[in-house]
Scaffold this active site. Structure first.
Site, PDB file in Angstrom:
ATOM      1  N   HIS A 140       0.877  -1.172   0.000  1.00 51.07           N
ATOM      2  CA  HIS A 140       0.000   0.000   0.000  1.00 51.07           C
ATOM      3  C   HIS A 140       0.919   1.228   0.000  1.00 51.07           C
ATOM      4  O   HIS A 140       2.024   1.168   0.544  1.00 51.07           O
ATOM      5  CB  HIS A 140      -0.843  -0.041   1.278  1.00 51.07           C
ATOM      6  CG  HIS A 140      -1.890   1.022   1.385  1.00 51.07           C
ATOM      7  ND1 HIS A 140      -1.601   2.314   1.739  1.00 51.07           N
ATOM      8  CD2 HIS A 140      -3.233   0.985   1.192  1.00 51.07           C
ATOM      9  CE1 HIS A 140      -2.721   3.024   1.772  1.00 51.07           C
ATOM     10  NE2 HIS A 140      -3.722   2.240   1.440  1.00 51.07           N
TER      11      HIS A 140
ATOM     12  N   ASP B 124       3.569  -3.786   8.279  1.00 49.57           N
ATOM     13  CA  ASP B 124       2.328  -3.042   8.083  1.00 49.57           C
ATOM     14  C   ASP B 124       1.188  -4.025   8.345  1.00 49.57           C
ATOM     15  O   ASP B 124       0.896  -4.892   7.516  1.00 49.57           O
ATOM     16  CB  ASP B 124       2.292  -2.499   6.650  1.00 49.57           C
ATOM     17  CG  ASP B 124       0.933  -1.912   6.282  1.00 49.57           C
ATOM     18  OD1 ASP B 124      -0.025  -2.040   7.075  1.00 49.57           O
ATOM     19  OD2 ASP B 124       0.823  -1.341   5.180  1.00 49.57           O
TER      20      ASP B 124
ATOM     21  N   GLN C 204      -3.943  -4.801   7.505  1.00 51.35           N
ATOM     22  CA  GLN C 204      -4.841  -5.916   7.152  1.00 51.35           C
ATOM     23  C   GLN C 204      -4.475  -7.168   7.946  1.00 51.35           C
ATOM     24  O   GLN C 204      -4.961  -8.253   7.638  1.00 51.35           O
ATOM     25  CB  GLN C 204      -4.771  -6.210   5.645  1.00 51.35           C
ATOM     26  CG  GLN C 204      -5.077  -5.030   4.731  1.00 51.35           C
ATOM     27  CD  GLN C 204      -6.549  -4.620   4.746  1.00 51.35           C
ATOM     28  OE1 GLN C 204      -7.411  -5.279   5.347  1.00 51.35           O
ATOM     29  NE2 GLN C 204      -6.847  -3.515   4.079  1.00 51.35           N
TER      30      GLN C 204
ATOM     31  N   LYS D 243     -10.247  -0.380  10.590  1.00 48.73           N
ATOM     32  CA  LYS D 243     -10.426  -1.625   9.831  1.00 48.73           C
ATOM     33  C   LYS D 243     -10.734  -2.804  10.749  1.00 48.73           C
ATOM     34  O   LYS D 243     -10.883  -3.925  10.311  1.00 48.73           O
ATOM     35  CB  LYS D 243      -9.168  -1.927   9.011  1.00 48.73           C
ATOM     36  CG  LYS D 243      -8.892  -0.903   7.909  1.00 48.73           C
ATOM     37  CD  LYS D 243      -7.682  -1.311   7.108  1.00 48.73           C
ATOM     38  CE  LYS D 243      -7.055  -0.173   6.340  1.00 48.73           C
ATOM     39  NZ  LYS D 243      -7.826   0.268   5.180  1.00 48.73           N
TER      40      LYS D 243
ATOM     41  N   CYS E 271      -4.848   2.219  -3.695  1.00 49.16           N
ATOM     42  CA  CYS E 271      -3.647   2.837  -3.099  1.00 49.16           C
ATOM     43  C   CYS E 271      -2.439   1.913  -3.148  1.00 49.16           C
ATOM     44  O   CYS E 271      -1.602   1.934  -2.232  1.00 49.16           O
ATOM     45  CB  CYS E 271      -3.895   3.282  -1.658  1.00 49.16           C
ATOM     46  SG  CYS E 271      -5.187   4.493  -1.484  1.00 49.16           S
TER      47      CYS E 271
HETATM   48  N1  7TS Z   1      -1.573  -0.648   4.676  1.00 52.92           N
HETATM   49  C1  7TS Z   1      -2.480  -1.488   4.157  1.00 52.92           C
HETATM   50  C2  7TS Z   1      -2.084  -2.904   3.848  1.00 52.92           C
HETATM   51  C3  7TS Z   1      -3.779  -1.032   3.921  1.00 52.92           C
HETATM   52  O1  7TS Z   1      -4.686  -1.872   3.416  1.00 52.92           O
HETATM   53  C4  7TS Z   1      -4.116   0.304   4.229  1.00 52.92           C
HETATM   54  C5  7TS Z   1      -5.470   0.872   3.939  1.00 52.92           C
HETATM   55  C6  7TS Z   1      -3.133   1.121   4.793  1.00 52.92           C
HETATM   56  C7  7TS Z   1      -1.867   0.612   4.992  1.00 52.92           C
HETATM   57  C8  7TS Z   1      -3.386   2.537   5.204  1.00 52.92           C
HETATM   58  O2  7TS Z   1      -4.277   2.580   6.265  1.00 52.92           O
HETATM   59  P1  7TS Z   1      -4.717   4.004   6.862  1.00 52.92           P
HETATM   60  O3  7TS Z   1      -5.698   3.680   7.910  1.00 52.92           O
HETATM   61  O4  7TS Z   1      -3.485   4.655   7.368  1.00 52.92           O
HETATM   62  O5  7TS Z   1      -5.307   4.768   5.718  1.00 52.92           O
HETATM   63  N2  7TS Z   1      -6.143   0.212   2.896  1.00 52.92           N
HETATM   64  C9  7TS Z   1      -7.245   0.648   2.260  1.00 52.92           C
HETATM   65  C10 7TS Z   1      -7.872  -0.108   1.278  1.00 52.92           C
HETATM   66  O6  7TS Z   1      -7.506  -1.209   0.899  1.00 52.92           O
HETATM   67  N3  7TS Z   1      -8.933   0.576   0.820  1.00 52.92           N
HETATM   68  O7  7TS Z   1      -9.013   1.730   1.482  1.00 52.92           O
HETATM   69  C11 7TS Z   1      -7.966   1.787   2.373  1.00 52.92           C
END
Ligand code: 7TS
Length: 408
Positions: A122, A200, A203, A226, A366
């Site tokens: 990501h 990271d 997920q 999430k 992303c």
């Molecule tokens: N890393 C992974 C693997 C992710 O899926 C996401 C967000 C992030 C980092 C960033 O998370 P944040 O909370 O800092 O924004 N993924 C997604 C997605 O798959 N669709 O919308 C956000």
């Protein structure tokens, strides 16, 4: 699989997208829905004990502080951190990764050092490293991805042996391919090569039992939103020795011990990294989300997702004009199915499905580089969580046929 009665805990799941069209929410990888327990915990704070933390010696402030710090303790136990001092609240995964980049990274990297990320990340686990490499003169290399969407472990070993790798950063589970990486083995290999590891877990933590001590990751980042919690709060777990040695990320209130016009000494962990009034209601909400997930049991959460993902892969395999990217079996993946729909742009797929109440995400999620590497088009991604039921997968399959009919 969980009983469908679990859905009664989630108010959004009973709404209609428009009159007569119930919501079918298949976008939990972007953000999950929130159970009443989380919403109630947050409104209870605002209704009953709204106050700032760590400051006032008065009842409300003490209650707010207990709620905020109590949430930290719950999270520490949830991920088996040795101490709650190693659990730092950030705004999200993105900020947690940036914190490491701009503190540990600036202190420890320079020309000749190699940063190792992967092709499937990501942007949150990619762009900060590009920025850091540009700033420090370090070199950024990427672990390649196999055609079925796993990290190429042979190439990883080679890169660790051949390069002066100081930091390895990879995701527990890909948000596009759904593939789950062998974190423990990858961490051990990186440590043997003398590198520090950031995982990271955006997920990871929502979907799998995570034990940071068993994984032995140096840093592990995730987002509340999430995993049934609110937006606006995330977590950085870090090993104490590393965190102690790192300079603060942001300066301001709460992160100090003593301030004079001549200089400042910093607060202890974890507060050294928490400048300013924190996201108090959000921390309390995240604590309630952790309680909820623990009530279900993370093994059961994972088992539910594997079952629903198996079912989805099976049903979608019957659809001749749909191809799923990533590993072919549910064992290697979490609850994500990114679909290539033959002859139909994913934005059109998403828009038409929305007409049937089905919420999915369309695009490159992303994670642009992995699309270039695997030479795939943007996808229409369905993603699942604890409240996803087989009937929703059936509705998705039916919806896809209607989409295909519409576009001829
Ligand atoms: N890393 C992974 C693997 C992710 O899926 C996401 C967000 C992030 C980092 C960033 O998370 P944040 O909370 O800092 O924004 N993924 C997604 C997605 O798959 N669709 O919308 C956000």
């Amino acid at each position: 699989m969980f009983d469908a009665a679990i859905r009664d805990d989630f108010p959004t799941l009973s709404r209609e997208v428009k009159p007569g069209v119930p919501l079918i929410y298949l976008d939990s990888a972007a953000t999950s829905q929130k159970p009443n327990a989380v919403i109630d915990a947050m409104t209870d704070y605002y209704r009953r004990y709204n106050s700032n933390v760590h400051r006032g010696i008065h009842t409300l402030s003490e209650e707010a502080t207990a709620g905020y710090e109590g949430a930290r303790l719950k999270i520490a136990r949830f991920i088996n951190a040795p101490s709650e001092a190693e659990v730092i609240f950030t705004r999200h995964t993105t900020e947690a990764i940036n914190l490491v980049a701009w503190t540990w990274g600036l202190e420890n990297l320079g020309p000749g050092a190699v940063l190792l990320s992967t092709q499937m990340e990501h942007h949150a686990n990619l762009v900060p490293w590009q920025m850091l490499a540009a700033r420090t003169g370090a070199t950024l290399r990427y672990v390649p991805v196999t055609p079925d969407g796993m990290l190429d472990q042979e190439a990883y070993t080679r890169l660790l042996n051949e390069e002066n790798v100081r930091l390895v950063a990879f995701s527990h589970m890909s948000n596009v391919l759904g593939s789950i990486q062998p974190v423990k083995a990858m961490v051990a290999a990186a440590h043997a090569a003398g590198a520090v590891v950031l995982v990271d877990g955006a997920q990871g933590v929502p979907h799998l039992p995570v034990d940071v001590q068993a994984l032995d990751a140096d840093f592990y980042a995730f987002s509340a939103h999430k995993m049934l919690g609110p937006t606006g709060i995330g977590v950085l777990y870090g090993k104490r020795a590393l965190l102690e040695a790192m300079p603060p990320f942001m300066g301001g209130g709460d992160m100090i011990k003593k301030v004079t016009l001549e200089g400042t000494t910093y607060n202890e962990l974890p507060w050294k990294f928490e400048a300013g009034t924190p996201a108090i209601a959000e921390a309390i909400g995240l604590g309630a989300a952790v309680d909820y997930l623990e009530g279900l049991g993370m093994q059961a959460v994972h088992a539910h997702e594997q079952a629903i993902t198996s079912y989805a892969l099976e049903r979608l395999a019957e659809v001749p004009f749909v191809e799923i990217v990533g590993p072919p079996t549910a064992e290697q993946r979490g609850g994500v199915a990114a679909m290539l729909v033959d002859g139909v742009h994913p934005h059109d797929v998403s828009q038409l499905l929305d007409g049937y109440g089905i919420a999915i995400r369309a695009g490159k999620h992303c994670a642009h580089p992995i699309h270039d590497v695997l030479e795939i088009q943007p996808t229409a991604r369905a993603s699942f969580y604890i409240y996803t039921v087989p009937e929703e997968i059936d509705a998705l399959v039916e919806g896809l046929y209607k989409v295909k009919d519409f576009f001829g």
